[in-house]
Design a protein around this motif. Structure first.
Motif, PDB file in Angstrom:
ATOM      1  N   GLU A   1      -7.148  -2.208  -5.420  1.00 23.08           N
ATOM      2  CA  GLU A   1      -5.707  -1.951  -5.387  1.00 23.08           C
ATOM      3  C   GLU A   1      -4.945  -3.262  -5.394  1.00 23.08           C
ATOM      4  OE1 GLU A   1      -2.119   0.135  -5.368  1.00 23.08           O
ATOM      5  OE2 GLU A   1      -4.148   0.825  -5.812  1.00 23.08           O
TER       6      GLU A   1
ATOM      7  N   GLN B   1     -12.114  -0.531  -2.380  1.00 25.38           N
ATOM      8  CA  GLN B   1     -10.929   0.219  -2.801  1.00 25.38           C
ATOM      9  C   GLN B   1      -9.648  -0.598  -2.575  1.00 25.38           C
ATOM     10  OE1 GLN B   1     -10.714   3.119  -4.418  1.00 25.38           O
ATOM     11  NE2 GLN B   1     -12.929   3.227  -4.462  1.00 25.38           N
TER      12      GLN B   1
ATOM     13  N   PHE C   1      -0.504   3.556  -2.551  1.00 24.81           N
ATOM     14  CA  PHE C   1      -1.959   3.732  -2.497  1.00 24.81           C
ATOM     15  C   PHE C   1      -2.230   4.944  -1.611  1.00 24.81           C
ATOM     16  CE2 PHE C   1      -6.224   2.016  -0.925  1.00 24.81           C
ATOM     17  CZ  PHE C   1      -6.900   2.413  -2.065  1.00 24.81           C
TER      18      PHE C   1
ATOM     19  N   GLU D   1      -5.131  -4.783  -8.868  1.00 24.30           N
ATOM     20  CA  GLU D   1      -4.322  -3.988  -9.766  1.00 24.30           C
ATOM     21  C   GLU D   1      -2.846  -4.342  -9.628  1.00 24.30           C
ATOM     22  OE1 GLU D   1      -3.427   0.676 -10.207  1.00 24.30           O
ATOM     23  OE2 GLU D   1      -5.562   0.162 -10.225  1.00 24.30           O
ATOM     24  N   GLN D   2      -2.407  -4.535  -8.384  1.00 23.52           N
ATOM     25  CA  GLN D   2      -1.012  -4.915  -8.155  1.00 23.52           C
ATOM     26  C   GLN D   2      -0.734  -6.333  -8.654  1.00 23.52           C
ATOM     27  OE1 GLN D   2       0.243  -4.326  -4.102  1.00 23.52           O
ATOM     28  NE2 GLN D   2      -0.546  -2.235  -4.064  1.00 23.52           N
TER      29      GLN D   2
ATOM     30  N   LEU E   1       0.810  -1.223   0.000  1.00 24.37           N
ATOM     31  CA  LEU E   1       0.000   0.000   0.000  1.00 24.37           C
ATOM     32  C   LEU E   1       0.841   1.270   0.000  1.00 24.37           C
ATOM     33  CD1 LEU E   1      -2.784  -1.073   2.513  1.00 24.37           C
ATOM     34  CD2 LEU E   1      -2.900  -0.980   0.030  1.00 24.37           C
TER      35      LEU E   1
END
Length: 148
Positions: free
Chosen positions: A141, A137, A7, A144-145, A4
Motif C-alpha cells: 500500500e 500488505q 486502505f 502504491e501510494q 491508510l
C-alpha cells in the motif's frame, strides 16, 4: 507519509494471502516431544500448529513449551522428550481466523502472535496467516501510494 484512509482492511480476505496448509510445518497430537523439537529445530520456527490425524487444528506447540516440560525439580530431565507427547504440553487456547475473515481480524490476532491458523468450517487447518503477510500488505500500500 503513509495514508491508510483508503486502505480497507475489512475488504481483504485472509484466504487470499495465507500460506497453504500443505506448505506449513506441523506436528500431530500423539507425536513424542522429541519429534516436535526436531521439527522446530530443523525448520527454525519457534512454534508450529498441532493437528489431529484428520487435519483438524488442536493447538500450538513451541520450543519453550518443550524445554519447560523437561525441567525437573533439580535438573533437566531429557527422558521427558521420549515419555511425553505433543498433546501433553501444547496450548489449545490460541486464537485462530476463519477462511472468511478479513485482514482486519487477522491484524488483531497477530498483534500478540507471529501467525494465526486459518480454519475452515470443520476446524481443519487450511493454512496460516503471518505477521509477515500483514506487513507486506502495508508495504505494498505504501509503495502504491508513492507511485501516484
Amino acid at each position: 507519509m503513509l495514508d491508510l484512509t483508503n486502505f480497507d482492511l475489512s475488504s481483504i480476505p485472509v484466504k487470499r494471502d495465507m500460506i497453504e496448509a500443505e506448505k506449513v510445518a506441523h506436528v500431530q497430537l500423539q507425536n513424542p516431544l522429541e519429534h516436535a523439537l526436531l521439527v522446530l529445530t530443523k525448520t527454525g520456527y519457534n512454534a508450529v500448529p498441532v493437528l489431529d490425524l484428520n487435519g483438524r487444528f488442536c493447538g500450538i506447540i513451541s520450543k519453550s513449551d518443550i524445554v519447560e516440560a523437561m525441567f525437573g525439580i533439580e535438573q533437566i530431565e531429557v527422558d521427558k522428550l521420549y515419555e511425553n507427547t505433543v498433546e501433553d504440553v501444547m496450548h489449545s487456547d490460541v486464537p485462530t481466523v476463519s477462511e472468511h475473515d478479513t485482514l482486519e481480524k487477522a491484524l488483531h490476532v497477530l498483534i500478540d502472535h507471529s501467525f494465526a491458523c486459518v480454519l475452515n468450517q470443520d476446524d481443519e487447518m487450511i493454512g496460516i496467516y503471518t505477521r509477515r503477510e500483514i506487513l507486506k500488505q502495508f508495504r505494498n500500500e505504501f509503495y502504491e501510494q508513492q507511485s501516484k
